[in-house]
Scaffold this motif. Structure first.
Motif, PDB file in Angstrom:
ATOM      1  N   ASN A   1       0.795  -1.177   0.135  1.00  0.00           N
ATOM      2  CA  ASN A   1       0.006   0.076  -0.040  1.00  0.00           C
ATOM      3  C   ASN A   1       0.836   1.266  -0.096  1.00  0.00           C
ATOM      4  O   ASN A   1       1.870   1.208   0.108  1.00  0.00           O
ATOM      5  N   PRO A   2       0.036   2.518  -0.218  1.00  0.00           N
ATOM      6  CA  PRO A   2       0.999   3.764  -0.250  1.00  0.00           C
ATOM      7  C   PRO A   2       1.908   3.857   0.950  1.00  0.00           C
ATOM      8  O   PRO A   2       3.134   4.347   0.743  1.00  0.00           O
ATOM      9  N   VAL A   3       1.377   3.786   2.228  1.00  0.00           N
ATOM     10  CA  VAL A   3       2.156   4.023   3.393  1.00  0.00           C
ATOM     11  C   VAL A   3       3.275   2.860   3.552  1.00  0.00           C
ATOM     12  O   VAL A   3       4.518   3.310   3.803  1.00  0.00           O
ATOM     13  N   GLU A   4       3.250   1.654   3.014  1.00  0.00           N
ATOM     14  CA  GLU A   4       4.292   0.725   2.807  1.00  0.00           C
ATOM     15  C   GLU A   4       5.490   1.222   1.949  1.00  0.00           C
ATOM     16  O   GLU A   4       6.514   1.053   2.119  1.00  0.00           O
TER      17      GLU A   4
ATOM     18  N   LEU B   1       7.165   4.001   3.493  1.00  0.00           N
ATOM     19  CA  LEU B   1       8.338   3.517   4.484  1.00  0.00           C
ATOM     20  C   LEU B   1       9.493   2.826   3.915  1.00  0.00           C
ATOM     21  O   LEU B   1      10.599   3.105   4.089  1.00  0.00           O
ATOM     22  N   ALA B   2       9.094   1.976   2.590  1.00  0.00           N
ATOM     23  CA  ALA B   2      10.177   1.495   2.048  1.00  0.00           C
ATOM     24  C   ALA B   2      11.114   2.500   1.516  1.00  0.00           C
ATOM     25  O   ALA B   2      12.390   2.017   1.351  1.00  0.00           O
TER      26      ALA B   2
ATOM     27  N   MET C   1      18.347   8.868   8.740  1.00  0.00           N
ATOM     28  CA  MET C   1      17.775   9.957   9.498  1.00  0.00           C
ATOM     29  C   MET C   1      16.421  10.432   8.925  1.00  0.00           C
ATOM     30  O   MET C   1      15.521  10.524   9.513  1.00  0.00           O
ATOM     31  N   GLU C   2      16.304  10.153   7.542  1.00  0.00           N
ATOM     32  CA  GLU C   2      15.032  10.784   6.998  1.00  0.00           C
ATOM     33  C   GLU C   2      13.826   9.810   7.246  1.00  0.00           C
ATOM     34  O   GLU C   2      12.798  10.279   7.625  1.00  0.00           O
ATOM     35  N   LEU C   3      14.276   8.576   7.284  1.00  0.00           N
ATOM     36  CA  LEU C   3      13.136   7.481   7.642  1.00  0.00           C
ATOM     37  C   LEU C   3      12.856   7.965   9.221  1.00  0.00           C
ATOM     38  O   LEU C   3      11.474   7.959   9.664  1.00  0.00           O
TER      39      LEU C   3
ATOM     40  N   PHE D   1       6.189   1.268  13.472  1.00  0.00           N
ATOM     41  CA  PHE D   1       5.436   2.219  13.058  1.00  0.00           C
ATOM     42  C   PHE D   1       4.144   1.571  13.113  1.00  0.00           C
ATOM     43  O   PHE D   1       3.093   2.404  13.677  1.00  0.00           O
ATOM     44  N   TRP D   2       3.687   0.290  12.374  1.00  0.00           N
ATOM     45  CA  TRP D   2       2.436  -0.248  12.172  1.00  0.00           C
ATOM     46  C   TRP D   2       1.903  -0.382  13.885  1.00  0.00           C
ATOM     47  O   TRP D   2       0.921  -0.624  13.915  1.00  0.00           O
TER      48      TRP D   2
END
Length: 212
Positions: A2-5, A8-9, A14-16, A94-95
């Motif tokens: 999905n868009p959120v995954e 995240l990927a 540090m950005e993550l 996160f999830w």
């Protein structure tokens, strides 16, 4: 995916860490504030009732204004996993955080509770309490989202680093006690928050983290 995954990927380093933390804070606070004010509106305009689960233990705990100096500074501890865990565990975490937050939101809507603050003598800490109460109206008490997030943060850090986890445990314990002394939560709120965090940790985070 999905868009959120996908989002995240596509992030790392540090950005993550910063973007995950920012997204969680925005989601948690915006939803928390909306439901808090919605519950107040439901009570005032629609006559919906809410619970105030005062127990003998709650009544025996004194209001200690200075405890707000423990309550507020310890809230950022929920962000520690964003900097202490590996990137894959951050994505899993996160999830898990989202699960704890959404579950809390659902309970806030279904079982609205209120912590009355009338008659509290805040003394020299009045400006700080007024600011806190403006940001955090008296609803959304059960389960305590502060306690649940501090608990899940402690659990995931403990699984990763026992030494840091011990410090997290101390911080989470002090934070939980301060919610009683500052009259932000009932005892049942903390129990519910810890139970919710443990369930999400045990059945969501832990099985996935062990595969990383």
């Amino acid at each position: 995916m999905n868009p959120v995954e996908r989002w995240l990927a596509s992030r790392n380093g540090m950005e993550l860490r910063l973007q995950v933390l920012g997204a969680l804070l925005l989601f948690e606070y915006s939803g928390y504030a909306f439901i808090n004010h919605l519950t107040a509106w439901r009570a005032e305009s629609l006559g919906h009732s809410y619970l105030e689960p005062w127990s003998a233990i709650d009544n025996s705990i004194p209001f200690i204004p200075v405890s707000i100096l423990l309550y507020v500074p310890l809230l950022p501890m929920v962000a520690v996993p964003a900097f202490a865990l590996s990137e894959e565990k951050i994505r899993t975490g996160f999830w898990t955080y989202i699960g704890v937050i959404v579950s809390s939101f659902a309970i806030f809507l279904l079982v609205p509770m209120k912590m009355s603050r009338a008659g509290l003598e805040t003394g020299a800490f009045e400006p700080l309490f007024l600011l806190l109460w403006t940001i955090d109206p008296p609803f959304n008490t059960f389960p305590s989202l502060h306690v649940s997030l501090a608990t899940i943060a402690t659990l995931v850090v403990w699984q990763h680093d026992r030494r840091l986890g011990r410090w997290m445990l101390i911080g989470a314990t002090v934070l939980t006690l301060s919610t009683f002394l500052a009259k932000q939560h009932f005892v049942i709120d903390a129990i519910g928050g810890m139970a919710l965090a443990i369930v999400w940790y045990r059945y969501h985070y832990l099985p996935r983290a062990r595969l990383k």
